[in-house]
Design a protein around this motif. Structure first.
Motif, PDB file in Angstrom:
ATOM      1  N   THR A  19      -5.169   3.475 -18.931  1.00 57.40           N
ATOM      2  CA  THR A  19      -5.508   2.259 -18.954  1.00 57.40           C
ATOM      3  C   THR A  19      -6.647   1.937 -18.008  1.00 57.40           C
ATOM      4  OG1 THR A  19      -3.319   1.462 -19.818  1.00 57.40           O
ATOM      5  CG2 THR A  19      -4.897  -0.280 -18.942  1.00 57.40           C
ATOM      6  N   PHE A  20      -6.377   2.402 -16.565  1.00 57.18           N
ATOM      7  CA  PHE A  20      -7.515   1.948 -15.777  1.00 57.18           C
ATOM      8  C   PHE A  20      -8.790   2.684 -16.127  1.00 57.18           C
ATOM      9  CE2 PHE A  20      -9.361   3.743 -11.699  1.00 57.18           C
ATOM     10  CZ  PHE A  20      -9.746   2.451 -11.083  1.00 57.18           C
ATOM     11  N   PHE A  21      -8.752   3.759 -16.680  1.00 59.73           N
ATOM     12  CA  PHE A  21      -9.939   4.769 -16.765  1.00 59.73           C
ATOM     13  C   PHE A  21     -10.629   3.943 -18.210  1.00 59.73           C
ATOM     14  CE2 PHE A  21     -11.985   7.906 -19.574  1.00 59.73           C
ATOM     15  CZ  PHE A  21     -13.026   8.251 -18.661  1.00 59.73           C
ATOM     16  N   ILE A  22     -10.038   3.272 -18.967  1.00 57.83           N
ATOM     17  CA  ILE A  22     -10.747   2.881 -20.289  1.00 57.83           C
ATOM     18  C   ILE A  22     -11.408   1.399 -19.738  1.00 57.83           C
ATOM     19  CG2 ILE A  22     -10.033   1.357 -22.229  1.00 57.83           C
ATOM     20  CD1 ILE A  22      -8.145   3.784 -22.823  1.00 57.83           C
ATOM     21  N   ASN A  23     -10.333   0.721 -18.908  1.00 59.77           N
ATOM     22  CA  ASN A  23     -10.868  -0.384 -18.523  1.00 59.77           C
ATOM     23  C   ASN A  23     -12.427  -0.163 -17.388  1.00 59.77           C
ATOM     24  OD1 ASN A  23      -9.509  -2.510 -19.414  1.00 59.77           O
ATOM     25  ND2 ASN A  23      -7.841  -2.260 -17.963  1.00 59.77           N
ATOM     26  N   LEU A  24     -12.228   0.800 -16.805  1.00 54.94           N
ATOM     27  CA  LEU A  24     -13.316   1.054 -15.889  1.00 54.94           C
ATOM     28  C   LEU A  24     -14.748   1.508 -16.690  1.00 54.94           C
ATOM     29  CD1 LEU A  24     -14.053   0.915 -12.702  1.00 54.94           C
ATOM     30  CD2 LEU A  24     -13.390   3.591 -12.756  1.00 54.94           C
ATOM     31  N   VAL A  25     -14.225   2.384 -17.616  1.00 55.96           N
ATOM     32  CA  VAL A  25     -15.467   2.828 -18.477  1.00 55.96           C
ATOM     33  C   VAL A  25     -16.129   1.517 -19.167  1.00 55.96           C
ATOM     34  CG1 VAL A  25     -16.227   4.247 -20.528  1.00 55.96           C
ATOM     35  CG2 VAL A  25     -14.881   5.173 -18.739  1.00 55.96           C
ATOM     36  N   GLY A  26     -15.149   0.782 -19.802  1.00 55.22           N
ATOM     37  CA  GLY A  26     -15.642  -0.421 -20.484  1.00 55.22           C
ATOM     38  C   GLY A  26     -16.460  -1.281 -19.649  1.00 55.22           C
ATOM     39  N   LEU A  27     -15.864  -1.821 -18.561  1.00 52.60           N
ATOM     40  CA  LEU A  27     -16.485  -2.761 -17.636  1.00 52.60           C
ATOM     41  C   LEU A  27     -18.072  -2.104 -17.176  1.00 52.60           C
ATOM     42  CD1 LEU A  27     -13.433  -4.229 -15.862  1.00 52.60           C
ATOM     43  CD2 LEU A  27     -14.774  -5.269 -17.455  1.00 52.60           C
ATOM     44  N   SER A  28     -17.743  -0.889 -16.742  1.00 53.14           N
ATOM     45  CA  SER A  28     -18.880  -0.519 -15.986  1.00 53.14           C
ATOM     46  C   SER A  28     -20.221  -0.311 -16.936  1.00 53.14           C
ATOM     47  CB  SER A  28     -18.792   0.944 -15.517  1.00 53.14           C
ATOM     48  OG  SER A  28     -18.301   1.787 -16.336  1.00 53.14           O
ATOM     49  N   THR A  29     -19.786   0.008 -18.451  1.00 56.37           N
ATOM     50  CA  THR A  29     -20.950   0.221 -19.345  1.00 56.37           C
ATOM     51  C   THR A  29     -21.250  -1.362 -19.627  1.00 56.37           C
ATOM     52  OG1 THR A  29     -19.553   1.884 -20.076  1.00 56.37           O
ATOM     53  CG2 THR A  29     -21.254   0.906 -21.619  1.00 56.37           C
ATOM     54  N   GLY A  30     -20.523  -2.226 -19.814  1.00 51.98           N
ATOM     55  CA  GLY A  30     -20.966  -3.548 -20.128  1.00 51.98           C
ATOM     56  C   GLY A  30     -21.809  -4.090 -18.996  1.00 51.98           C
ATOM     57  N   LEU A  31     -21.279  -3.882 -17.733  1.00 53.76           N
ATOM     58  CA  LEU A  31     -22.016  -4.457 -16.466  1.00 53.76           C
ATOM     59  C   LEU A  31     -23.183  -3.655 -16.341  1.00 53.76           C
ATOM     60  CD1 LEU A  31     -19.026  -4.622 -13.928  1.00 53.76           C
ATOM     61  CD2 LEU A  31     -20.776  -6.759 -14.912  1.00 53.76           C
ATOM     62  N   ALA A  32     -23.489  -2.369 -16.693  1.00 52.84           N
ATOM     63  CA  ALA A  32     -24.931  -1.576 -16.513  1.00 52.84           C
ATOM     64  C   ALA A  32     -25.852  -2.372 -17.701  1.00 52.84           C
ATOM     65  CB  ALA A  32     -24.616  -0.282 -16.991  1.00 52.84           C
ATOM     66  N   CYS A  33     -25.499  -2.539 -18.870  1.00 51.81           N
ATOM     67  CA  CYS A  33     -26.272  -3.309 -19.752  1.00 51.81           C
ATOM     68  C   CYS A  33     -26.465  -4.718 -19.152  1.00 51.81           C
ATOM     69  CB  CYS A  33     -25.345  -3.663 -21.213  1.00 51.81           C
ATOM     70  SG  CYS A  33     -26.215  -4.335 -22.385  1.00 51.81           S
ATOM     71  N   ALA A  34     -25.613  -5.436 -18.613  1.00 50.39           N
ATOM     72  CA  ALA A  34     -26.186  -6.753 -18.152  1.00 50.39           C
ATOM     73  C   ALA A  34     -26.918  -6.707 -17.163  1.00 50.39           C
ATOM     74  CB  ALA A  34     -24.507  -7.606 -17.772  1.00 50.39           C
ATOM     75  N   LEU A  35     -26.800  -5.652 -16.015  1.00 47.95           N
ATOM     76  CA  LEU A  35     -27.540  -5.743 -14.955  1.00 47.95           C
ATOM     77  C   LEU A  35     -29.104  -5.299 -15.274  1.00 47.95           C
ATOM     78  CD1 LEU A  35     -25.494  -4.053 -12.331  1.00 47.95           C
ATOM     79  CD2 LEU A  35     -25.749  -6.351 -12.899  1.00 47.95           C
ATOM     80  N   ALA A  36     -29.304  -4.360 -16.562  1.00 49.11           N
ATOM     81  CA  ALA A  36     -30.262  -4.042 -16.942  1.00 49.11           C
ATOM     82  C   ALA A  36     -31.271  -5.350 -17.555  1.00 49.11           C
ATOM     83  CB  ALA A  36     -30.385  -2.993 -17.727  1.00 49.11           C
ATOM     84  N   VAL A  37     -30.671  -5.775 -18.212  1.00 46.20           N
ATOM     85  CA  VAL A  37     -31.186  -6.905 -19.073  1.00 46.20           C
ATOM     86  C   VAL A  37     -31.474  -8.129 -18.038  1.00 46.20           C
ATOM     87  CG1 VAL A  37     -30.701  -8.797 -20.521  1.00 46.20           C
ATOM     88  CG2 VAL A  37     -29.939  -6.639 -21.146  1.00 46.20           C
ATOM     89  N   TYR A  38     -30.630  -8.260 -16.770  1.00 46.63           N
ATOM     90  CA  TYR A  38     -30.691  -9.397 -15.939  1.00 46.63           C
ATOM     91  C   TYR A  38     -32.332  -9.087 -15.125  1.00 46.63           C
ATOM     92  CZ  TYR A  38     -30.986 -11.765 -11.393  1.00 46.63           C
ATOM     93  OH  TYR A  38     -31.377 -12.121 -10.253  1.00 46.63           O
ATOM     94  N   LEU A  39     -32.418  -7.753 -14.949  1.00 44.21           N
ATOM     95  CA  LEU A  39     -33.657  -7.549 -14.176  1.00 44.21           C
ATOM     96  C   LEU A  39     -34.896  -7.628 -15.233  1.00 44.21           C
ATOM     97  CD1 LEU A  39     -32.599  -3.884 -12.725  1.00 44.21           C
ATOM     98  CD2 LEU A  39     -33.209  -6.022 -11.460  1.00 44.21           C
ATOM     99  N   TRP A  40     -34.711  -7.385 -16.423  1.00 47.86           N
ATOM    100  CA  TRP A  40     -35.679  -7.805 -17.380  1.00 47.86           C
ATOM    101  C   TRP A  40     -36.106  -9.275 -17.582  1.00 47.86           C
ATOM    102  CZ3 TRP A  40     -36.029 -10.399 -22.061  1.00 47.86           C
ATOM    103  CH2 TRP A  40     -37.168 -10.282 -22.867  1.00 47.86           C
ATOM    104  N   VAL A  41     -35.100  -9.889 -17.635  1.00 42.03           N
ATOM    105  CA  VAL A  41     -34.987 -11.271 -17.888  1.00 42.03           C
ATOM    106  C   VAL A  41     -35.583 -12.020 -16.649  1.00 42.03           C
ATOM    107  CG1 VAL A  41     -33.740 -13.505 -17.974  1.00 42.03           C
ATOM    108  CG2 VAL A  41     -33.237 -11.441 -19.666  1.00 42.03           C
ATOM    109  N   ASN A  42     -34.984 -11.606 -15.262  1.00 41.11           N
ATOM    110  CA  ASN A  42     -35.704 -12.314 -14.138  1.00 41.11           C
ATOM    111  C   ASN A  42     -37.116 -11.813 -14.099  1.00 41.11           C
ATOM    112  OD1 ASN A  42     -35.092 -13.228 -11.637  1.00 41.11           O
ATOM    113  ND2 ASN A  42     -35.876 -11.292 -10.709  1.00 41.11           N
TER     114      ASN A  42
END
Length: 788
Positions: A19-42
């Motif tokens: 469960t921890f691994f699945i949550n970590l992979v999902g959250l890290s992937t989602g956050l990576a997407c959000a951070l990249a888009v934040y850099l572009w939007v900013n």
């Protein structure tokens, strides 16, 4: 107490590694997407905001009422800036300038070398209005002299060694058949990358008025030029009141301008809000900022849903822990804080992994977006990243925290605690929501891909294949007839011609006059072309003829397109006089603007000296050899000047750079959504199989087949995915139809786009759930029952 909470959290992570691994992979992937888009939007939001006069810096625009609606434009009379400065006390500075990409590249000739550079003309207040700091020279005096030129630091260094050495030096600029010697009066620092306009030098606007023979006796009724006008209002001036004051200025100058209204808009707004429809701002690049921001947020939500589902599904594992802690006096608020701390710590750990992923993927992301983004350790960027992770952790952990902390100790220890119907439906609803978004993304990918393919394959009314174009200079610009004649004799050259400007870069209602016939006025685009231009591009003549050297009077003739004929209602266009020009031919409509716009009225004017831009049709299969011959010929004709050419089909494709980026990013987003959603399904299936382990063992002992076990474990989740598909299809139809509406010419929405997306999502879900279900069904029933 906090240390104790951390210890419990650590033990929970160790106990539930999957469960921890699945949550970590999902959250890290989602956050990576959000951070990249934040850099572009900013970066997008920062464009043109660096000017010191931000907040008081405006562009003067014009609304022109026509029978087809209100046409909003930037350009106006070259004297507007001077009139505003003289008549409006609210203005501190005003300056006219030529618009971006108005000229092809100039040739700058120094003492020892010549270079190609992007230039513009601007009035003397230009360097006071905009923050392009001069590292040499005086911003008030730099453009006062008609023969002045202000160079960028880079080009000053290239031509004269250092910026300081450039001051007072003479150089010559060449543009087509124009040539002038000027003196370097200033050097400006490098223009920031978040500037919407990039140029290498600035010339005095007074010199441009001399070249174009623009005096102070301009007829304000006919002044309809492409010149941009910029103003800086005085401190405390009200922009709305100023708008009301200048609205009727053109009408006051001439009663014939009653259909033209001036207004100002913030300069920094033009980059993101550059589109206007019927006189009202109608978006622009801001739509992509909103789109990518929403997509990044939704992918984070999908990842957060995984955390919620797995945390609540595993509630039975933590019942005794919760019961004991409550019995020992822990309040619900304490438990809520504990569970939220757990989710926030997971999010921050995922943030570390996400930052590494973004750093690895940033070069590819920059290539897709056309940016130069970096993960610089800026306080604002770091704070934004931490805030995104904190918000993600709080949202992902909020439902599990309040759900788990609500259990009553007595029910826990009696073993009478049952999952409520509401809890069950909440988890199902979250799974449905995840896959609804996934199907939506897949439909968007399919439709965008098909529309881009349609744009690339659609017949444009001209042949862009094997055509190169380049801007001339030197002898080729001064002797265009001889240059084109010799060029056509080169082996591998099918045809060649020239024009002023470049029609692919024209938007609707570009630089052209209004034409009138029997009381109807129509705004047009027009282009000065040389002989054989239509033949070189394969533009077909519907009626009449093309320009010909056999008819000396053709310089007084024009060729119009079908759109102009239809707009004016001409029954017999050939031979009809529009003003002082007579129509000699009607060309079939061709798409000189992008397919976002319908074909607008267009006029070809014959100008036998037109060769600012030369187009060459190459023989198919001989492109490389012909270009090499052309390069050698050009350098010989122009005394060693290099040939800088592009293919016409590349220029056409450049109009759809934003759409191609959306298409590519959509693929990545859809892939992420499917992967993260599938991780959630995998976790739920794994937990369900583990929870029903003994039931599966009993069923197998009693003779149940593996197929029936797989069906048992997968049917409920498969049903949820089918519900998600049913909800996603109408929603996706509305979304893609809205996007396609931005194209005047678009693909029809076919049923297979939606059914294909639904089937793909269902297939991924079946594979994800089925793999784990088969594994559970193959387990030895003895191992399932041995602890009984």
């Amino acid at each position: 107490m906090f240390k104790h909470s951390l210890l419990l959290i650590y033990r929970g992570f160790v106990r539930s590694k999957t469960t921890f691994f699945i949550n970590l992979v999902g959250l890290s992937t989602g956050l990576a997407c959000a951070l990249a888009v934040y850099l572009w939007v900013n970066d997008e939001l920062s464009f043109d905001k660096y000017h010191q006069n931000e907040g008081r810096l405006f562009r003067v625009m014009e609304n022109q009422r026509t029978p087809e609606g209100i046409n909003t434009r930037d350009g106006n009379t070259p004297l507007l800036a001077e009139a505003l400065q003289a008549e409006m006390p609210e203005i501190e500075y005003a300056a006219a300038a030529t618009p971006p990409n108005f000229f092809p590249k100039f040739t700058l000739v120094g003492k020892e070398k010549s270079i190609r550079a992007v230039g513009k003309y601007a009035a003397k207040g230009f360097f006071r209005i905009f923050t392009y700091p001069l590292i040499q020279g005086n911003p008030d005096q730099a453009l006062v002299d008609k023969n002045a030129i202000v160079l960028s630091a880079e080009f000053a260094t290239m031509l004269f060694g250092t910026p300081a050495n450039a001051i007072g030096k003479s150089l010559e600029w060449q543009l087509a058949d124009l040539k002038q010697t000027c003196v370097v009066s200033g050097v400006f620092d490098r223009i920031p990358p978040n500037s919407s306009e990039q140029f290498d030098f600035v010339l005095s606007f007074d010199a441009f008025k001399d070249i174009m023979k623009i005096g102070h006796n301009v007829d304000w009724a006919d002044a309809n030029g492409p010149f941009s006008t910029f103003v800086v209002l005085q401190e405390g001036a009200n922009s709305e009141q100023f708008n009301n004051k200048i609205a009727g200025l053109l009408t006051r100058k001439s009663a014939k301008n009653a259909n033209r209204t001036l207004f100002i808009e913030p300069y920094s707004a033009s980059y993101l809000h550059g589109e206007h429809k019927n006189g009202v701002s109608a978006g622009g690049r801001i739509e992509y900022v909103k789109l990518f921001s929403a997509v990044a947020a939704l992918i984070l939500v999908i990842a957060g849903i995984n955390y919620m589902n797995l945390a609540t599904a595993k509630a039975s594992r933590r019942l005794k822990e919760i019961g004991v802690r409550k019995t020992l006096g822990a309040s619900r608020a304490t438990l809520v804080v504990h569970f939220l701390t757990e989710s926030v710590l997971t999010a921050f750990l995922a943030l570390i992994i996400a930052v590494v992923l973004v750093q690895i993927a940033l070069p590819q992301f920059n290539e897709i977006t056309g940016k130069h983004l970096t993960l610089a350790p800026k306080l604002s960027v770091m704070a934004a990243f931490l805030a995104i992770a904190l918000l993600t952790g709080l949202l992902a952990g909020s439902y599990p925290a309040f759900y788990l902390s609500g259990f009553k100790p007595a029910a826990v220890f009696r073993g009478t605690l049952m999952n409520s119907v509401a809890d069950l439906w909440t988890r199902k609803g979250l799974v449905v929501f995840q896959f609804t978004l996934s199907v939506l993304f897949i439909v968007c990918v399919l439709v965008i891909h098909r529309q881009i393919a349609f744009v690339q394959a659609k017949s444009l009314g001209y042949d862009k294949s094997n055509v190169i174009y380049f801007e001339t200079g030197g002898k080729s610009a001064q002797q265009p007839g001889a240059f084109l004649a010799e060029l056509k004799r080169l082996p591998g050259v099918v045809n060649a011609s020239g024009m002023w400007g470049f029609f692919v870069e024209m938007g609707p209602h570009g630089p052209g006059p209004e034409v009138e016939w029997e009381g109807r006025k129509v705004a047009t685009n027009n282009l000065g072309v040389n002989y054989d231009l239509l033949e070189t591009l394969g533009i077909q003549i519907k009626e009449g003829r093309s320009f010909s050297r056999k008819f000396r009077s053709d310089s007084l003739k024009i060729i119009v397109n079908e759109a102009l004929v239809a707009r004016l209602g001409l029954q017999h266009p050939v031979g009809t006089a529009l003003g002082t020009a007579q129509i000699v031919g009607v060309a079939k409509d061709f798409h000189y603007a992008s397919l976002h716009e319908k074909v607008e009225p267009f006029i070809f004017r014959l100008e036998p000296q037109a060769a600012g831009t030369v187009l060459v049709k190459l023989a198919a299969g001989q492109e490389k050899e012909t270009i090499n011959r052309l390069r050698r010929f050009y350098q010989q004709f122009n005394a060693g000047m290099p040939l800088d050419y592009q293919f016409l089909d590349a220029a056409y494709q450049a109009q759809y750079a934003s759409e191609r980026r959306v298409a590519l990013l959509s693929r990545y987003f859809a892939g992420l959504a499917i992967v993260i959603s599938s991780l959630g399904l995998l976790g739920l299936t794994t937990f369900t199989a583990e929870k029903r382990r003994k039931e599966i063992g009993v069923r197998k002992v009693l003779g149940a087949s593996q197929v029936s076990i797989v069906y048992l474990l997968s049917i409920d989740l498969a049903k949820l995915v089918i519900v998600a598909i049913a909800l996603a299809l109408p929603l996706s139809y509305l979304v893609v139809r809205q996007w396609l509406n931005s194209f005047e010419y678009r693909i029809p929405l076919e049923i297979w786009y939606f059914l294909g997306a639904g089937f793909l999502a269902l297939l991924v879900a079946w594979i994800t759930v089925g793999t784990q279900a088969v594994r559970a069904a193959r387990a030895n029933p003895v191992l399932c029952l041995r602890d009984e």
